[in-house]
Design a protein around this motif. Sequence first.
Motif, PDB file in Angstrom:
ATOM      1  N   PRO A  59      77.171   5.577 -28.533  1.00 42.05           N
ATOM      2  CA  PRO A  59      77.601   5.207 -29.880  1.00 42.05           C
ATOM      3  C   PRO A  59      78.393   6.356 -30.512  1.00 42.05           C
ATOM      4  O   PRO A  59      78.180   7.520 -30.169  1.00 42.05           O
ATOM      5  CB  PRO A  59      76.271   4.985 -30.614  1.00 42.05           C
ATOM      6  N   ASP A  60      79.330   6.016 -31.429  1.00 42.32           N
ATOM      7  CA  ASP A  60      80.072   7.052 -32.153  1.00 42.32           C
ATOM      8  C   ASP A  60      79.240   7.605 -33.304  1.00 42.32           C
ATOM      9  O   ASP A  60      79.502   8.709 -33.789  1.00 42.32           O
ATOM     10  CB  ASP A  60      81.385   6.470 -32.695  1.00 42.32           C
ATOM     11  N   GLY A  61      78.255   6.833 -33.755  1.00 43.17           N
ATOM     12  CA  GLY A  61      77.346   7.313 -34.789  1.00 43.17           C
ATOM     13  C   GLY A  61      75.964   6.737 -34.539  1.00 43.17           C
ATOM     14  O   GLY A  61      75.846   5.688 -33.923  1.00 43.17           O
ATOM     15  N   GLY A  62      74.933   7.442 -35.007  1.00 47.23           N
ATOM     16  CA  GLY A  62      73.568   6.982 -34.798  1.00 47.23           C
ATOM     17  C   GLY A  62      73.062   7.357 -33.413  1.00 47.23           C
ATOM     18  O   GLY A  62      73.762   8.012 -32.640  1.00 47.23           O
ATOM     19  N   HIS A  63      71.832   6.942 -33.098  1.00 48.23           N
ATOM     20  CA  HIS A  63      71.293   7.248 -31.771  1.00 48.23           C
ATOM     21  C   HIS A  63      70.242   6.238 -31.340  1.00 48.23           C
ATOM     22  O   HIS A  63      69.748   5.450 -32.142  1.00 48.23           O
ATOM     23  CB  HIS A  63      70.741   8.680 -31.719  1.00 48.23           C
ATOM     24  N   LEU A  69      62.014   9.053 -26.641  1.00 47.56           N
ATOM     25  CA  LEU A  69      62.903  10.131 -26.192  1.00 47.56           C
ATOM     26  C   LEU A  69      64.341   9.797 -26.555  1.00 47.56           C
ATOM     27  O   LEU A  69      64.802   8.676 -26.302  1.00 47.56           O
ATOM     28  CB  LEU A  69      62.790  10.305 -24.675  1.00 47.56           C
ATOM     29  N   ARG A  70      65.039  10.737 -27.138  1.00 50.09           N
ATOM     30  CA  ARG A  70      66.423  10.471 -27.520  1.00 50.09           C
ATOM     31  C   ARG A  70      67.297  10.355 -26.281  1.00 50.09           C
ATOM     32  O   ARG A  70      67.248  11.185 -25.383  1.00 50.09           O
ATOM     33  CB  ARG A  70      66.961  11.581 -28.430  1.00 50.09           C
ATOM     34  N   MET A  71      68.075   9.269 -26.253  1.00 51.13           N
ATOM     35  CA  MET A  71      68.945   9.009 -25.105  1.00 51.13           C
ATOM     36  C   MET A  71      70.398   9.311 -25.441  1.00 51.13           C
ATOM     37  O   MET A  71      71.166   9.735 -24.561  1.00 51.13           O
ATOM     38  CB  MET A  71      68.784   7.523 -24.733  1.00 51.13           C
TER      39      MET A  71
END
Length: 220
Positions: A59-63, A69-71
């Motif tokens: 993504p260009d923004g957000g997650h 776990l952050r991907m």
Amino acid sequence: ARPLEAFELYRFYHAGEDETAALRGVSLQIHAGEFVALTGPSGSGKSTLLACLAGLDEPDGGHVEVMGLRMSRRPEAVRAALRARHIGILMQSENLFDHLTVEANMKFQMSLAGQIEPKTIDGLLDTVGLAPRRHARPSQLSGGEAARAGLAVALSANPHVLLADEPTAEVDAATEAAILAHLLDRCRGGAAVLIATHSSALAAQAHRLLRIRDGRLIHD
Ligand code: ADP
Ligand code: ADP
């Protein structure tokens, strides 16, 4: 940890002067044991959303977080490892290696996640109706058979999260029913399932319906 969570996802595509906002601030959570259907008109952002949730697109923004776990915005090797361990991706037959038989493709997917279960392989091949074709290579399969082989491979690793894009578009009604029963079984086992679909049979079985329009979610 929550199997799957998205925080304010944005995705823009550029073509010359034109900019398309495919996702405009999409947030969602899918809980363990939940079966969620994603519907929306063509071009509304379903495929882009699934690709971002799978870590196949950034993504260009957000997650996105998978099992807490952050991907997003991590090295491709990290995203690939998170995918192999936690996510089953049911999207056409892109997950098949052509130098491996159907059965060997399933074993390879299982080995990525840590273990090979011969009983699971037999059961999955029966579910998708491919037991007689287990020793065939992908190039020897018809379009419908390849789609079903892709499903069997995606389901092989018993993942926490299952993401599907029109998983039954190319299969007959009996196979669709078998696949639906199998997905519901996975939910009862604690998996989180998100399916983009036009099939009313699949949508009718969902615990929750998400509707996307112009890159924005409308929750039902
Ligand atoms: P859906 O899966 O709901 O049909 P998509 O996620 O494929 O929607 O597309 C959402 C929007 O983004 C559409 O306007 C589409 O034209 C645009 N889009 C998707 N992929 C690309 C791409 N690779 N390049 C440019 N625009 C794209
Ligand atoms: P499906 O309804 O699953 O798409 P088809 O009617 O297209 O099946 O195919 C029937 C049989 O013919 C299958 O066993 C398949 O393996 C074989 N077949 C079909 N297309 C091809 C192809 N392009 N190459 C090799 N075998 C094929």
